[in-house]
Write a protein that holds these residues in place. Structure first.
Motif, PDB file in Angstrom:
ATOM      1  N   THR A 144      35.498 -20.324 -16.843  1.00 31.22           N
ATOM      2  CA  THR A 144      35.017 -19.065 -16.264  1.00 31.22           C
ATOM      3  C   THR A 144      33.596 -19.223 -15.721  1.00 31.22           C
ATOM      4  OG1 THR A 144      34.356 -18.346 -18.490  1.00 31.22           O
ATOM      5  CG2 THR A 144      36.500 -17.604 -17.676  1.00 31.22           C
ATOM      6  N   SER A 145      32.791 -20.064 -16.359  1.00 30.99           N
ATOM      7  CA  SER A 145      31.440 -20.283 -15.847  1.00 30.99           C
ATOM      8  C   SER A 145      31.468 -21.042 -14.524  1.00 30.99           C
ATOM      9  CB  SER A 145      30.602 -21.039 -16.879  1.00 30.99           C
ATOM     10  OG  SER A 145      31.080 -22.362 -17.067  1.00 30.99           O
ATOM     11  N   ARG A 148      32.219 -18.432 -12.039  1.00 32.95           N
ATOM     12  CA  ARG A 148      31.062 -17.562 -11.861  1.00 32.95           C
ATOM     13  C   ARG A 148      29.956 -18.272 -11.075  1.00 32.95           C
ATOM     14  NH1 ARG A 148      30.864 -12.252 -12.456  1.00 32.95           N
ATOM     15  NH2 ARG A 148      31.836 -12.337 -14.542  1.00 32.95           N
ATOM     16  N   ARG A 149      29.871 -19.574 -11.224  1.00 36.82           N
ATOM     17  CA  ARG A 149      28.850 -20.327 -10.503  1.00 36.82           C
ATOM     18  C   ARG A 149      29.099 -20.316  -8.999  1.00 36.82           C
ATOM     19  NH1 ARG A 149      28.053 -26.838 -11.248  1.00 36.82           N
ATOM     20  NH2 ARG A 149      26.602 -27.171  -9.531  1.00 36.82           N
ATOM     21  N   ARG A 150      30.369 -20.283  -8.602  1.00 37.85           N
ATOM     22  CA  ARG A 150      30.699 -20.277  -7.181  1.00 37.85           C
ATOM     23  C   ARG A 150      30.729 -18.872  -6.592  1.00 37.85           C
ATOM     24  NH1 ARG A 150      32.191 -24.724  -9.310  1.00 37.85           N
ATOM     25  NH2 ARG A 150      32.344 -26.622  -8.063  1.00 37.85           N
ATOM     26  N   LEU A 151      31.102 -17.902  -7.380  1.00 41.38           N
ATOM     27  CA  LEU A 151      31.138 -16.512  -6.907  1.00 41.38           C
ATOM     28  C   LEU A 151      30.073 -15.730  -7.672  1.00 41.38           C
ATOM     29  CD1 LEU A 151      35.012 -16.033  -6.799  1.00 41.38           C
ATOM     30  CD2 LEU A 151      33.495 -16.674  -4.932  1.00 41.38           C
ATOM     31  N   ARG A 152      28.875 -15.747  -7.153  1.00 42.53           N
ATOM     32  CA  ARG A 152      27.732 -15.153  -7.861  1.00 42.53           C
ATOM     33  C   ARG A 152      27.613 -13.675  -7.502  1.00 42.53           C
ATOM     34  NH1 ARG A 152      23.327 -20.122  -7.138  1.00 42.53           N
ATOM     35  NH2 ARG A 152      24.727 -21.769  -7.872  1.00 42.53           N
ATOM     36  N   THR A 153      28.594 -12.932  -7.897  1.00 43.95           N
ATOM     37  CA  THR A 153      28.630 -11.510  -7.610  1.00 43.95           C
ATOM     38  C   THR A 153      29.151 -10.767  -8.827  1.00 43.95           C
ATOM     39  OG1 THR A 153      29.750  -9.813  -6.274  1.00 43.95           O
ATOM     40  CG2 THR A 153      30.885 -11.899  -6.531  1.00 43.95           C
ATOM     41  N   PRO A 154      28.606  -9.593  -9.101  1.00 44.23           N
ATOM     42  CA  PRO A 154      29.144  -8.803 -10.224  1.00 44.23           C
ATOM     43  C   PRO A 154      30.530  -8.262  -9.962  1.00 44.23           C
ATOM     44  CG  PRO A 154      27.449  -7.572  -9.036  1.00 44.23           C
ATOM     45  CD  PRO A 154      27.422  -8.977  -8.495  1.00 44.23           C
ATOM     46  N   LEU A 156      33.029 -10.110  -9.379  1.00 41.28           N
ATOM     47  CA  LEU A 156      33.979 -11.021 -10.013  1.00 41.28           C
ATOM     48  C   LEU A 156      34.234 -10.524 -11.428  1.00 41.28           C
ATOM     49  CD1 LEU A 156      35.649 -13.620 -10.151  1.00 41.28           C
ATOM     50  CD2 LEU A 156      33.561 -14.843 -10.806  1.00 41.28           C
ATOM     51  N   ASP A 228      36.877 -24.932  -6.815  1.00 44.41           N
ATOM     52  CA  ASP A 228      36.721 -24.470  -5.439  1.00 44.41           C
ATOM     53  C   ASP A 228      38.013 -23.892  -4.887  1.00 44.41           C
ATOM     54  OD1 ASP A 228      37.648 -27.113  -5.681  1.00 44.41           O
ATOM     55  OD2 ASP A 228      37.210 -27.534  -3.592  1.00 44.41           O
ATOM     56  N   ALA A 231      38.353 -20.457  -6.498  1.00 42.69           N
ATOM     57  CA  ALA A 231      37.401 -19.524  -5.884  1.00 42.69           C
ATOM     58  C   ALA A 231      37.860 -19.120  -4.482  1.00 42.69           C
ATOM     59  CB  ALA A 231      36.014 -20.163  -5.827  1.00 42.69           C
TER      60      ALA A 231
END
Length: 490
Positions: A144-145, A148-154, A156, A228, A231
């Motif tokens: 999950t991290s 989250r690292r690739r989609l840096r949006t709340p 997600l 990737d 994502a």
């Protein structure tokens, strides 16, 4: 309930479990307490330093409740209240130590889990020349991290579920709010909620229980080891299902064309990616139909073969005691057995054994008069073509279909091949993946989505999301992104 009664109940539950530690002590030498954890799943050093040492100090006053104890003495970033024995067992099984205090209404668990896990490595099944080298691991927190690292949006979002009566496997449904359709999210959660099984050890357990057509050869949920790829699916309005204990993340819904696409298609120039994609489609047809065409032509349609070539094939088959179909089946089964053996053997010798074994056995079979040299060539070309399919699950489906098509060709010739192909196409047009037509966007035709099917359009043309998954936010880039040589790139 007193600490002795709680201890007796928990010891009966964890009887014959020597790895479960019951650490009894007193808080400040006054109030009895007990800490429970599983050896090997909890961080022993942090337990000693951050939990036991502060509580066992002689100068600790006796507060009225556990909350004040946690607030005053224990410095752990994440804690959780434990109210029932079920909650206590769940936290202990997750590696989180649980603190129980004599005559306290509730206990408290601490996020101090720690166990051996594999580091982030390059995926072996989805290697690329250009692109990220990171792959998912068996730890759901790491996976999950990585997302989250690739989609840096709340936007997600992660929805957690536990599946498996004994394994209590953690399953996370990931989606991007505003991109994924709400009905899709609800359908995924409903299908997960219907699963009642004793344990989930790999994502295939979940996949087989969520498919629309479980008896179909073709997968309706895609699995990937690449963050990737997951994502990219989320950005198209799809849903990712992350399962603890496996590096394979599920993506739904998918189409048939999703299985022919590779992550590297989007990292190379679009002209090169389009040419490679056409080559894959040609390889798909060769892998599926070449052996059956050879059997059909030699059995029923010899007039289609040029005379000189036919005489050469006939000469090579003079001493072969089997009909063409038996010859084809022998070589197909042998090649598949060698390929499977190469996968199961150690990496250092697996590839060598499969390649050398195929060469040696093929040459020996030709010399012994069991199969003809043209048949060995046909099977070898078919095998090479099947390796070009990016998704292993799609390759298996084509390999399974190849055998019945060979049998149809041996009975009805080219007519049998046509009937088999028509049946396969009709089946592909009738199945769905979470409500999305499997042959979309070609069946039904969606013009705006054709830019990423037979070809891979340049990025400045891929301005919309797929019609059936990304309608929440249709446009994925601002207009006017095409570079303008006359005015630079503005």
């Amino acid at each position: 309930m007193s600490i002795d009664e709680n201890s007796q109940m928990l010891r009966s539950i964890y009887s014959n479990c020597p790895d479960v530690v019951f650490r009894s002590f007193t808080i400040g030498g006054k109030k009895k307490a007990m800490l429970l954890y599983i050896e090997g799943l909890s961080n022993i050093e942090s337990i000693d330093q951050n939990v036991l040492a502060p509580l066992m100090q002689e100068n600790v006053q006796e507060p009225e409740n556990i909350d004040r104890i946690i607030e005053q003495k224990i410095h752990v970033s994440s804690t959780k209240e434990v109210k029932t024995f079920e909650d206590c067992i769940e936290q202990i099984s997750a590696g989180n130590p649980v603190l129980l205090i004599d005559h306290a209404m509730n206990g408290r668990s601490f996020n101090l889990a720690k166990w051996e896990k594999r580091g982030v490595e390059e995926p072996t099944a989805e290697a690329v020349v250009r692109g990220p080298r990171e792959g998912f691991t068996e730890s759901i927190g790491v996976n999950t991290s990585l997302l989250r690292r690739r989609l840096r949006t709340p936007k997600l979002k992660f929805l957690q579920r536990k599946i498996g009566r004994y394994t209590q496997t953690e399953v996370v449904v990931a989606y991007v709010e505003g991109l994924a359709d709400q009905t899709l999210i609800e359908e995924v959660l409903n299908r997960l909620g219907r699963i009642d099984i004793d344990g989930v050890l790999e994502s295939a357990y979940i996949e087989e229980m969520m498919e629309d057509y479980p008896l179909s050869f073709f997968p309706q949920i895609m699995n990937t080891e690449r963050p990737d790829v997951a994502a990219a699916g989320l950005l198209e309005g799809r849903v990712a299902i992350v399962i603890d204990g496996t590096p394979f993340v599920l993506i739904a819904p998918i189409t048939f064309y999703s299985l022919i696409q590779s992550a590297e298609d989007y990292y190379q120039r679009f002209t090169f990616s389009t040419a490679i994609r056409w080559l894959r489609y040609a390889a798909l047809v060769i892998s599926l139909l070449l052996p059956s065409l050879y059997v059909a032509v030699l059995t029923y349609h010899q007039e289609m073969v040029p005379t000189s070539l036919f005489f050469s094939i006939a000469k090579s088959r003079e001493e072969i005691p089997f009909p063409v179909v038996v010859e084809a089946l022998i070589m197909e089964i042998t090649f598949e057995a060698l390929r499977e053996a190469g996968v199961r053997l150690p990496k250092q010798i697996g590839a060598a054994v499969s390649i050398v074994g195929a060469l040696v056995i093929g040459q020996a079979a030709v010399s012994a008069g069991i199969v003809s040299a043209p048949m060995v060539m046909v099977v070898a070309i078919t095998g090479i073509a099947s390796f070009m399919i990016p998704r292993y699950s799609a390759g298996i489906a084509l390999r399974l279909l190849r055998l019945p098509i060979i049998l149809m060709a041996s009975m009805l010739g080219l007519l049998g091949i046509m009937l088999a192909v028509i049946t396969t196409v009709v089946h592909l047009c009738t199945i769905r993946s979470f409500g999305v037509p499997y042959m979309s966007p070609m069946g039904p035709m969606k013009g705006r989505d054709m830019k990423d099917v037979l070809m891979r359009a340049p990025w400045w043309m891929l301005n919309t999301r797929p019609h059936l998954t990304g309608e929440g936010d249709k446009y994925r880039q601002a207009p006017g992104q095409k570079p303008d040589p006359a005015n630079g790139t503005d």
